[in-house]
Design a protein around this motif. Structure first.
Motif, PDB file in Angstrom:
ATOM      1  N   PRO A 340      51.050  45.729  82.725  1.00  0.00           N
ATOM      2  CA  PRO A 340      49.861  44.926  82.224  1.00  0.00           C
ATOM      3  C   PRO A 340      49.016  44.553  83.398  1.00  0.00           C
ATOM      4  N   GLY A 341      47.886  43.702  83.121  1.00  0.00           N
ATOM      5  CA  GLY A 341      47.085  43.153  83.997  1.00  0.00           C
ATOM      6  C   GLY A 341      45.750  43.782  84.100  1.00  0.00           C
ATOM      7  N   GLN A 342      44.795  43.156  84.501  1.00  0.00           N
ATOM      8  CA  GLN A 342      43.487  43.394  84.562  1.00  0.00           C
ATOM      9  C   GLN A 342      42.984  43.886  85.842  1.00  0.00           C
ATOM     10  N   GLN A 343      43.378  43.177  87.010  1.00  0.00           N
ATOM     11  CA  GLN A 343      43.107  43.417  88.276  1.00  0.00           C
ATOM     12  C   GLN A 343      44.179  43.162  89.320  1.00  0.00           C
ATOM     13  N   LEU A 344      44.636  44.249  90.078  1.00  0.00           N
ATOM     14  CA  LEU A 344      45.791  43.822  90.848  1.00  0.00           C
ATOM     15  C   LEU A 344      45.382  43.307  92.200  1.00  0.00           C
ATOM     16  N   LEU A 345      45.860  42.045  92.733  1.00  0.00           N
ATOM     17  CA  LEU A 345      45.601  41.370  93.923  1.00  0.00           C
ATOM     18  C   LEU A 345      46.646  41.320  94.922  1.00  0.00           C
ATOM     19  N   ALA A 346      47.803  41.103  94.576  1.00  0.00           N
ATOM     20  CA  ALA A 346      48.810  41.105  95.938  1.00  0.00           C
ATOM     21  C   ALA A 346      50.109  41.563  95.414  1.00  0.00           C
ATOM     22  N   TRP A 347      51.061  42.270  96.339  1.00  0.00           N
ATOM     23  CA  TRP A 347      52.370  42.577  96.111  1.00  0.00           C
ATOM     24  C   TRP A 347      53.172  41.115  96.271  1.00  0.00           C
ATOM     25  N   ALA A 348      53.907  40.889  95.131  1.00  0.00           N
ATOM     26  CA  ALA A 348      55.109  39.666  95.642  1.00  0.00           C
ATOM     27  C   ALA A 348      56.214  40.540  96.097  1.00  0.00           C
ATOM     28  N   ASP A 349      56.567  41.637  95.751  1.00  0.00           N
ATOM     29  CA  ASP A 349      57.537  42.536  96.365  1.00  0.00           C
ATOM     30  C   ASP A 349      57.343  43.868  96.132  1.00  0.00           C
ATOM     31  N   ASN A 350      58.281  44.834  95.972  1.00  0.00           N
ATOM     32  CA  ASN A 350      58.040  46.135  95.770  1.00  0.00           C
ATOM     33  C   ASN A 350      58.046  46.595  94.279  1.00  0.00           C
ATOM     34  N   LYS A 351      58.391  45.460  93.330  1.00  0.00           N
ATOM     35  CA  LYS A 351      58.305  45.701  91.988  1.00  0.00           C
ATOM     36  C   LYS A 351      57.220  45.124  91.359  1.00  0.00           C
ATOM     37  N   ARG A 352      57.055  43.748  91.909  1.00  0.00           N
ATOM     38  CA  ARG A 352      56.034  42.807  91.382  1.00  0.00           C
ATOM     39  C   ARG A 352      54.923  42.460  92.008  1.00  0.00           C
ATOM     40  N   LEU A 353      53.817  42.022  91.235  1.00  0.00           N
ATOM     41  CA  LEU A 353      52.424  42.058  91.911  1.00  0.00           C
ATOM     42  C   LEU A 353      52.027  40.841  91.072  1.00  0.00           C
TER      43      LEU A 353
END
Length: 403
Positions: A340-353
């Motif tokens: 999901p998501g419109q535009q990826l901005l930053a990684w929270a960890d290796n599996k979440r953004l």
């Protein structure tokens, strides 16, 4: 890790570096190992179901003189405020924190020029709230979100300030020989790349007009001269001449702001290009070099490479009624996941953004910050929705860093 262990670790690293810097500065900038604004984030151990926290406590350490940074509290939780846009209180997820945001206003000058003037909402690490300021023309936040590099109005600046995000005061100033228009911390926080300009990259000039919808108005004046690599601890810097590129007709890029940034491992810097390979890399001596193997398919999405370098944020992959984005293999460019998501901005960890996303069926500009997870179709809202269309006044732009 308890307080004593944190203090011992900071002292060991300070002794190892053997550099004289202001008290409390090394542990804020140099001891943290990854970095800011939609940049690579250190992986956290495991992915757990987290509850959105809506309050952040900020206790004092020791005798009360030292304050534990607000972003370090509730470090395993997702801290969101879906009712706030722009945010007033700390937003964080995983190892990533919204360290600042800005809103840009175009102000007409007495001589007919126009100046894009930012108002920053900068995280106060003592209170866990964002404080608005028009004092700075440009800023970047260091790994650990304890220090910001700031530039004064008007650009290009002749010095770089190191701002303590707990006290709100500039610890010291670094003088530079070439006027600076933008700064970015290296992934380890030990260096800055300072992009140098002959003119203010945020000013449009009445004597350099452009036509918009058939009407003449002040236009940009591309004037990038190069970059300086600045050692944060000593303040020493080396400048390298790199003008803005010209096209086949000899015209410079139309973007007056064309800042340098760091490669994933911090060994190189790069400038963006309008055509393939889309990035030109340079070593820290100012010499052109090839694209690193692991960054061949890093494109425009701000999140870039995952902390471990095994995944790269891709482009929009949704449809008319749904939003989705790609997660790709950084060495082949092949799509590995669709999330999901419109535009990826930053990684929270290796599996979440952290991403921008919209409510189903709403305006594409009516978006908010959400947390998305690879392999999961659910999103967790982190902020309220932005208002207005792209470029409208009041639309805030996030700046991320590590906690």
């Amino acid at each position: 890790m308890n307080v004593d262990e944190l203090v011992r670790d900071a002292l060991r690293e300070t002794a190892a570096d053997a550099v004289s810097v202001p008290a409390g500065f090394t542990d804020r900038v140099l001891a943290v190992r990854r970095r800011r604004r939609t940049r690579r984030i250190v992986a956290t151990a495991g992915i757990t179901a987290a509850v959105v926290a809506v309050a952040v406590a900020v206790p004092l350490l020791g005798d009360g003189d030292e304050v534990r940074p607000a972003s370090r509290m509730n470090s395993s939780a997702i801290i969101g405020h879906p009712d706030q846009s722009p945010p007033r209180d700390l937003i964080a997820a995983g190892d990533s924190v919204l360290a600042a945001f800005y809103v840009t206003e175009t102000v007409k000058q007495d001589n007919g020029d126009t100046l894009r003037t930012p108002t920053y909402g900068l995280l106060n690490q003592k209170t866990g709230k964002y404080e608005k300021t028009k004092k700075w023309a440009f800023l970047d936040v260091a790994p650990g979100s304890r220090t910001a590099a700031v530039l004064e109005q008007e650009l290009p600046a002749k010095r770089i300030g190191l701002l303590d995000l707990i006290t709100g005061k500039v610890d010291r100033w670094i003088e530079v020989d070439h006027g600076v228009g933008g700064v970015a911390f290296s992934p380890d926080g030990k260096k800055l790349v300072a992009t140098t300009y002959a003119k203010n990259p945020d000013r449009n000039y009445v004597d350099h007009p452009m036509k918009v919808n058939g009407k003449r108005q002040p236009g940009p004046f591309p004037s990038r001269t190069g970059f300086s690599v600045v050692d944060v601890a000593s303040g020493e810097s080396d400048w390298h001449e790199v003008p803005q590129p010209e096209d086949e007709f000899g015209f410079s890029s139309m973007n007056s702001r064309d800042d340098f940034d760091w490669s994933h491992d911090g060994s190189l810097v790069f400038a963006r290009l309008s055509s393939e390979p889309y990035r030109q890399y340079y070593d820290l001596n100012g010499d052109e070099t090839g694209v690193p193997v692991g960054e061949k398919y890093v494109g425009y999405p701000e999140a870039g490479l995952s902390p471990d370098g095994k995944l790269v944020a891709g482009d929009f992959a949704g449809g008319v009624k749904t939003t989705a984005t790609e997660i790709n293999d950084p060495r082949t460019g092949k799509r590995l996941y669709k999330i999901p998501g419109q535009q990826l901005l930053a990684w929270a960890d290796n599996k979440r953004l952290i991403a921008w996303d919209i409510a189903p069926g709403t305006n594409e500009f009516h978006n908010r910050l959400v947390l998305v997870t690879i392999g999961n179709k659910k999103t967790v809202p982190l902020s309220g929705f932005r208002q207005g269309n792209d470029g409208a006044g009041g639309r805030w732009v996030p700046i991320f860093a590590t906690r």
